[in-house]
Scaffold this motif. Structure first.
Motif, short mmCIF file in Angstrom:
data_model
loop_
_atom_site.label_atom_id
_atom_site.label_comp_id
_atom_site.label_asym_id
_atom_site.label_seq_id
_atom_site.Cartn_x
_atom_site.Cartn_y
_atom_site.Cartn_z
N VAL A 90 0.86 -1.18 0.00
CA VAL A 90 0.00 0.00 0.00
C VAL A 90 0.90 1.23 0.00
N ILE A 91 0.87 1.99 -1.07
CA ILE A 91 1.76 3.13 -1.23
C ILE A 91 1.22 4.36 -0.51
N SER A 92 -0.09 4.55 -0.55
CA SER A 92 -0.69 5.71 0.12
C SER A 92 -2.18 5.47 0.26
N ILE A 93 -2.78 6.08 1.27
CA ILE A 93 -4.24 6.18 1.40
C ILE A 93 -4.54 7.63 1.67
N ARG A 94 -5.29 8.26 0.79
CA ARG A 94 -5.45 9.71 0.82
C ARG A 94 -6.84 10.08 0.33
N LEU A 95 -7.17 11.35 0.41
CA LEU A 95 -8.48 11.85 -0.02
C LEU A 95 -8.34 12.64 -1.31
N ILE A 96 -9.32 12.50 -2.19
CA ILE A 96 -9.36 13.26 -3.43
C ILE A 96 -10.75 13.89 -3.55
N PRO A 97 -10.87 15.03 -4.22
CA PRO A 97 -12.18 15.67 -4.37
C PRO A 97 -13.16 14.78 -5.10
N SER A 98 -14.43 14.91 -4.80
CA SER A 98 -15.45 14.07 -5.43
C SER A 98 -15.60 14.35 -6.91
N THR A 120 11.78 -0.88 -2.63
CA THR A 120 12.91 -0.42 -1.81
C THR A 120 12.56 0.86 -1.07
N TYR A 121 11.94 1.80 -1.77
CA TYR A 121 11.66 3.13 -1.20
C TYR A 121 10.71 3.04 0.00
N CYS A 122 9.70 2.19 -0.11
CA CYS A 122 8.71 2.05 0.97
C CYS A 122 9.04 0.91 1.93
N ALA A 168 -9.07 2.58 13.44
CA ALA A 168 -7.66 2.53 13.81
C ALA A 168 -7.23 1.08 13.95
N GLY A 169 -6.05 0.76 13.42
CA GLY A 169 -5.60 -0.64 13.41
C GLY A 169 -4.27 -0.87 14.09
N GLY A 170 -3.85 0.03 14.99
CA GLY A 170 -2.54 -0.14 15.62
C GLY A 170 -1.44 0.17 14.62
N LYS A 171 -0.67 -0.85 14.23
CA LYS A 171 0.36 -0.68 13.21
C LYS A 171 -0.03 -1.35 11.89
N GLU A 172 -1.21 -1.96 11.85
CA GLU A 172 -1.62 -2.72 10.67
C GLU A 172 -2.38 -1.85 9.68
N THR A 173 -2.33 -2.27 8.42
CA THR A 173 -3.22 -1.75 7.38
C THR A 173 -4.01 -2.93 6.84
N VAL A 174 -5.33 -2.84 6.90
CA VAL A 174 -6.20 -3.92 6.43
C VAL A 174 -7.23 -3.32 5.48
N LEU A 175 -7.23 -3.84 4.26
CA LEU A 175 -8.25 -3.46 3.28
C LEU A 175 -9.39 -4.45 3.41
N THR A 199 5.87 3.82 4.36
CA THR A 199 6.57 2.91 5.27
C THR A 199 5.68 2.54 6.45
N LYS A 200 4.97 3.54 7.00
CA LYS A 200 4.07 3.27 8.13
C LYS A 200 2.91 2.37 7.73
#
Length: 499
Positions: A223-231, A431-433, A380-387, A265-266
């Motif tokens: 998962v590279i990013s989770i962000r908001l975009i305009p509708s 590598t970057y993430c 909130a998932g602690g340190k996890e990301t779950v889709l 990374t997070k």
């Protein structure tokens, strides 16, 4: 008739009705917040049960006792084909746990006539804690992940139904989930379909985007990013302090000219998985707070009053009319399978993350619906990301277990979700993430570990013989009685080979 039986009967009626209306077979259903379940036949003669379709675990586990909220369960004494190993197994989840005994019996899917009946390991649940939901219409779960996240017990390996099917057919199988979400604002029951595939046909004319399965335990992805975009825009980041404002360049073609390394990374720090058995999208704690703060501000700017209990504590918000949300879309950027310098974006409308949880008559009398309730599909998932399945609704998601990728296509049902990309990046995102590099199949990994252990044992044994040679030479001058012996190290190695 118990309430659970009434719910199951209504869900079956709804399936038949929708299948006739839309000309498509929907074999998944679920009540609000309870994931998607499918009907299976267990044993001979068949006993009909409903199990959750869960990509976040491996084991087929079903109830073997009546519970306070349900008297539907598998009665092992009535199956003539069951084999009971008498071994205890158990499993723990992010919410709940169970203990049971390992058996094998035949499994058949009435809605999948092309899939043969197969004998499979089954965990018969004998006791549980916070596992079965009150009023749920299901009696267990069908784990679809890899072996390392299966149930465990002493000196026992629990094979999944999928592995049993692969072994019987002598070829790997893929599966596809099409999750449609709630049929309408007036009914919170959600529907979908589960299909098994021999290869990778693309039935949807839209492009399929594939992301790499980084580790074959859960379905771990990058998962590279989770962000908001305009509708009203596609893949354009909002101007805020939550996520770094990124300038679009010609290479990105709508994506980022750079990726926030700290954020990606997070997101993948502990694990980031695709899990149909989880309802919400779980984010690391700090990122969850940042995203929700921005959503809350956007709602206030749109003059939509939603209490903090809804945004931060999972409470429901209710209105007398169904809501047409004008909130930002949620963008989920995933590593591209074809090129680790590319990513693509799942674009989720507010209908994905503002989940319909009930449409009820507050007066408790028959008549028109008078209250429409929603919950936030983020937590909130602690340190996890779950889709969770909130991120999968509106898509057809193909899980190619053997090739090691997950494919996403837009669907003809559910929220009007979109996919955009792929977008280029200047360097390797793996590598970057700091993503985990892809690994080989579990079976091969276990075999490699066994050979490595064997080599280490031989080297250690050689060193030990060299150090003890003087002592052995002195002892050889004495007569020693012979006796039958067995090498414990060889016996242990044989057990590992057999396993």
């Amino acid at each position: 008739m118990t309430m659970s039986r009434i719910c199951v009967s209504f869900a079956i009626f709804l399936f038949v009705f929708l299948s006739k209306c839309y000309g498509e077979e929907y074999n998944l259903s679920g009540e609000a917040g309870q994931a998607y379940a499918i009907e299976i036949n267990v044993g001979h003669p068949h006993q009909k049960l409903s199990v959750l379709v869960d990509t976040g675990s491996t084991t087929l586990a079903i109830a073997s006792y009546a519970r306070q909220d349900s008297d539907i369960y598998f009665q092992s004494k009535n199956s003539s084909s069951i084999y009971d190993s008498a071994k205890e197994v158990q499993a723990k989840y992010s919410q709940g746990m169970w203990v049971g005994r390992l058996v094998t019996d035949f499994i058949q899917f009435p809605s999948l006539p092309s899939v043969p009946e197969v004998r499979s390991d089954i965990a018969l649940i004998t006791k549980s804690h916070k596992f079965f939901m009150n009023g749920s219409g299901w009696q267990g779960l069908l784990g679809l992940a890899y072996l390392p996240v299966g149930a465990w017990g002493e000196n026992v390996i629990v094979e999944s139904w999928l592995d049993s099917l692969d072994r019987m057919l002598n070829k790997p199988m893929s599966f596809k989930l099409k999750l449609c979400g709630a049929h309408s604002a007036y009914n919170a029951t959600h529907i979908g379909s589960f299909k098994m595939l021999e290869d990778d046909p693309i039935t949807n004319p839209n492009t399929m985007f594939r992301t790499t399965i980084l580790r074959k335990r859960w379905y771990e992805v990058g998962v590279i990013s989770i962000r908001l975009i305009p509708s009203n825009a596609s893949n354009t980041i909002t101007n805020n302090t939550t996520f770094k404002q990124l300038t679009t360049d010609s290479d990105a073609k709508g994506g980022f000219s750079e990726v926030n390394q700290e954020t990606c990374t997070k997101l993948n720090d502990e694990k980031s998985i695709v899990d149909s058995g989880t309802t919400n999208i779980r984010l690391p704690d700090l990122l969850f707070r940042q995203v929700v703060d921005e959503l809350r501000n956007a709602a206030q700017a749109s003059n939509v009053l939603i209490l903090d209990e809804v945004w931060y504590h999972g409470e429901a918000a209710c209105w007398p009319e169904p809501q047409e949300w004008s909130l930002p879309w949620l963008a989920v950027d995933l590593l591209n399978d074809d090129n680790d310098r590319q990513y693509f974006t799942l674009e989720l409308p507010p209908q994905n993350y503002m989940r319909v949880v009930t449409a009820r008559n507050s007066s408790e009398h028959s008549g028109s619906v008078s209250e429409f309730c929603y919950k936030l599909g983020l937590e909130a998932g602690g340190k996890e990301t779950v889709l969770g399945y909130t991120a999968m609704e509106g898509f057809e998601v193909l899980f190619n277990r053997s090739a090691g990728w997950i494919g996403f296509q837009t669907s003809n049902c559910g929220p009007n979700a979109r996919i955009s990309g792929p977008y280029n990046f200047s360097r390797s995102l793996v590598t970057y993430c700091q993503l985990t590099r892809p690994v080989i199949d579990t079976a091969i990994s276990i075999k490699a570990a066994q050979w490595a252990l064997c080599v280490v044992s031989i080297i250690a044994g050689g060193v030990l013989v060299y150090l003890l040679a003087p002592c052995v030479k002195m002892m050889l001058v004495k007569q020693m009685p012979s006796s039958p012996q067995i090498s414990l190290s060889q016996a242990a190695l044989f057990e590992q080979e057999s396993a």
